[in-house]
Design a protein around this motif. Structure first.
Motif, PDB file in Angstrom:
ATOM      1  N   ASP A 122       0.874  -1.176   0.000  1.00 23.65           N
ATOM      2  CA  ASP A 122       0.000   0.000   0.000  1.00 23.65           C
ATOM      3  C   ASP A 122       0.900   1.212   0.000  1.00 23.65           C
ATOM      4  O   ASP A 122       1.958   1.204   0.630  1.00 23.65           O
ATOM      5  CB  ASP A 122      -0.848   0.078   1.283  1.00 23.65           C
ATOM      6  CG  ASP A 122      -1.961  -0.947   1.287  1.00 23.65           C
ATOM      7  OD1 ASP A 122      -2.301  -1.456   0.202  1.00 23.65           O
ATOM      8  OD2 ASP A 122      -2.479  -1.232   2.386  1.00 23.65           O
ATOM      9  N   GLU A 182       0.731   4.489   1.773  1.00 19.10           N
ATOM     10  CA  GLU A 182      -0.070   5.026   2.872  1.00 19.10           C
ATOM     11  C   GLU A 182       0.161   6.523   3.003  1.00 19.10           C
ATOM     12  O   GLU A 182       1.229   7.034   2.669  1.00 19.10           O
ATOM     13  CB  GLU A 182       0.323   4.356   4.193  1.00 19.10           C
ATOM     14  CG  GLU A 182      -0.065   2.903   4.264  1.00 19.10           C
ATOM     15  CD  GLU A 182       0.146   2.295   5.649  1.00 19.10           C
ATOM     16  OE1 GLU A 182      -0.559   1.330   5.975  1.00 19.10           O
ATOM     17  OE2 GLU A 182       1.035   2.776   6.388  1.00 19.10           O
ATOM     18  N   GLU A 188      -4.308   3.413   4.263  1.00 18.14           N
ATOM     19  CA  GLU A 188      -4.135   3.161   2.834  1.00 18.14           C
ATOM     20  C   GLU A 188      -4.577   4.353   1.976  1.00 18.14           C
ATOM     21  O   GLU A 188      -5.614   4.963   2.210  1.00 18.14           O
ATOM     22  CB  GLU A 188      -4.961   1.933   2.435  1.00 18.14           C
ATOM     23  CG  GLU A 188      -4.861   1.619   0.961  1.00 18.14           C
ATOM     24  CD  GLU A 188      -5.634   0.353   0.552  1.00 18.14           C
ATOM     25  OE1 GLU A 188      -6.029  -0.432   1.429  1.00 18.14           O
ATOM     26  OE2 GLU A 188      -5.829   0.170  -0.666  1.00 18.14           O
ATOM     27  N   GLY A 215      -3.335   0.953  -3.537  1.00 18.20           N
ATOM     28  CA  GLY A 215      -2.859  -0.428  -3.409  1.00 18.20           C
ATOM     29  C   GLY A 215      -2.179  -0.883  -4.691  1.00 18.20           C
ATOM     30  O   GLY A 215      -2.683  -0.618  -5.788  1.00 18.20           O
TER      31      GLY A 215
END
Ligand code: GAP
Length: 441
Positions: A255, A257, A266, A269
């Motif tokens: 991810d 972030e 998140e 992805g």
């Protein structure tokens, strides 16, 4: 200045006040975790999507665009694993009858997050996040249809259509921007997790064995994209999924972030989905989804490297990251420091006073900007300070003021939202001056 403790509340109210985001069906008390984008919100959204589309499709030879339908054959969701596995553990408090995700920290501590009762939870059960409805006039099991929870499956089922029609060779990708729907149990944090949202997803098809290299390529490219959008680097990081977090289709996942006011969570992805999706669709549809290499005649099912990010989440990050409160000459100002390419209004044009022909000159500049499709806003009401502050809050990068000197030498002041520096520009050069900066920033 430090980030205010109540930044999310302030942002929600700024977004309403300035016409970025309204709660859906507000006059009826609102719909849970569904939001409407107002005049500035819709511009920001378009700019986010256009930026992604240019980077992922227009600037590359190896990615094709697709806009697949939201309603798909129900077997798609059996093949994808969503019918069996796209669920969250749900638990009910027997005291207040509220339902929660069983993995919430309070629930794990055996305390109800709403009524505070301890040890009143029933058994956890799996709750499928897909919305379902019926296709056609008969509401029976045979006519159940799902509203897509991701755009990705549209790209998989069209893999061969696109590869053949666009005469692409593996490696190549399919990019989509479109709505997705999830009946989230715990949505919230404004537009962070909603039940209706939009995704920007790339499915990149590669030869097995080259997947790890491509995965690294896209992981780096996606981080660079966020930084180029102006997101502060120290608020971005990678998080690699451990074996307990990996989705059923993934061999490896990271991810990207962001450090939201409610913690690191998140943003985007990136998954190595292997040949899971194409193999499953081949199995469930009975149609061959192999690729035949034209050079070697080798047949294989490509691996997929996926990058998936929410449009709404990208907007939220831009809004949070850009929000600043500053004291300038003893006065507080609120600024949305959006990157100019994301800003809904690029320039505001003001006559300093409503006389001496200044409004007419300002209107001419405004009209020239509009004619060139550069969103501009004309404002002649209130003090110049108030007009600047309104634009700072709306995220407008440049304010153009026609003043007394304009009538003498034909120049106007252009004020930069962030540095507050003012420069004089010839009134017939304003359009070119703004264009140059939009192209290079
Ligand atoms: N096809 C892969 C996929 O859908 P995901 O991590 O479930 O993966 C991808 O979703 C991205 O979509 C997330 O990183 C997030 O940016 C956005 N997203 C997912 N669920 C969302 C929701 N309920 N509300 C807003 N954005 C969401």
């Amino acid at each position: 200045m430090a980030e205010p403790a109540d930044l999310m509340d302030k942002l929600v109210s700024l977004c309403k006040r300035r016409g970025y985001i309204f709660q859906s069906s507000e006059i009826y008390g609102g719909t849970g975790s569904v939001w409407d984008y107002g005049p500035l919100g819709v511009e920001l959204k378009r700019n986010v999507k256009e930026g992604w589309w240019s980077a992922m499709v227009h600037q590359r030879d190896d990615v094709e665009g697709l806009d697949a339908a939201i309603l798909m054959h129900p077997r798609v969701w059996e093949a994808s694993g969503h019918l069996a596995g796209f669920s969250d553990p749900l638990i009910e408090c027997k005291s207040c009858q509220r339902r929660f995700r069983a993995d919430l920290p309070e629930v794990q501590d055996r305390q109800c997050p709403v009524c505070g009762t301890r040890d009143a939870f029933g058994q956890a059960r799996q709750f499928n996040l897909m919305f379902k409805t019926f296709m056609g006039p008969v509401e029976d099991a045979a006519s159940v249809i799902y509203i897509r929870p991701e755009t990705a499956q549209g790209s998989y089922v069209n893999f061969l259509n696109i590869q053949q029609a666009a005469r692409q060779k593996v490696p190549f990708g399919i990019a989509q921007i479109g709505k997705a729907f999830r009946n989230e149990i715990t949505p919230g944090n404004f537009i962070f997790r909603t039940r209706e949202f939009e995704q920007m997803e790339l499915q990149f098809f590669v030869k097995p064995g080259t997947d790890e290299e491509w995965f690294e390529h896209w992981r780096a490219a996606r981080m660079e994209w966020h930084v180029a959008n102006g997101v502060r680097k120290d608020k971005l990081r990678f998080h690699e999924h451990g074996s307990d977090e990996l989705a059923h289709y993934a061999k490896k996942a990271f991810d990207i972030e962001y450090k939201y006011p409610f913690g690191w969570k998140e943003f985007e992805g990136i998954h190595n989905r292997t040949d899971f999706d194409l193999s499953r669709h081949q199995e469930f549809s009975g149609k061959r989804l192999e690729y035949i290499d034209p050079g070697t005649n080798e047949r294989f099912i490509p691996y997929v490297v996926e990058t998936a990010v929410g449009v709404d989440r990208t907007m939220l990050v831009a809004l949070i990251d850009g929000y600043r409160e500053e004291i300038i000459a003893g006065e507080e100002r609120v600024v949305l420091g959006l990157h100019p390419k994301l800003a809904p209004i690029k320039a505001a044009v003001f006559p300093l006073v409503k006389k001496d022909g200044l409004p007419e000159r300002a209107e001419r500049i405004h009209a020239a900007l509009r004619q060139a499709a550069i969103p501009s806003f004309y404002d002649e009401t209130g003090s110049i300070g108030r007009r600047y502050r309104r634009q700072d809050e709306a995220g407008t990068p440049w304010c153009v003021t026609v003043d007394g000197q304009t009538t003498e030498d034909g120049t106007v002041t252009v004020r930069d939202r962030d540095s507050l520096k003012q420069v004089r520009v010839a009134e017939d050069r304003v359009l070119a001056w703004i264009r140059e900066r939009l192209d290079t920033r």
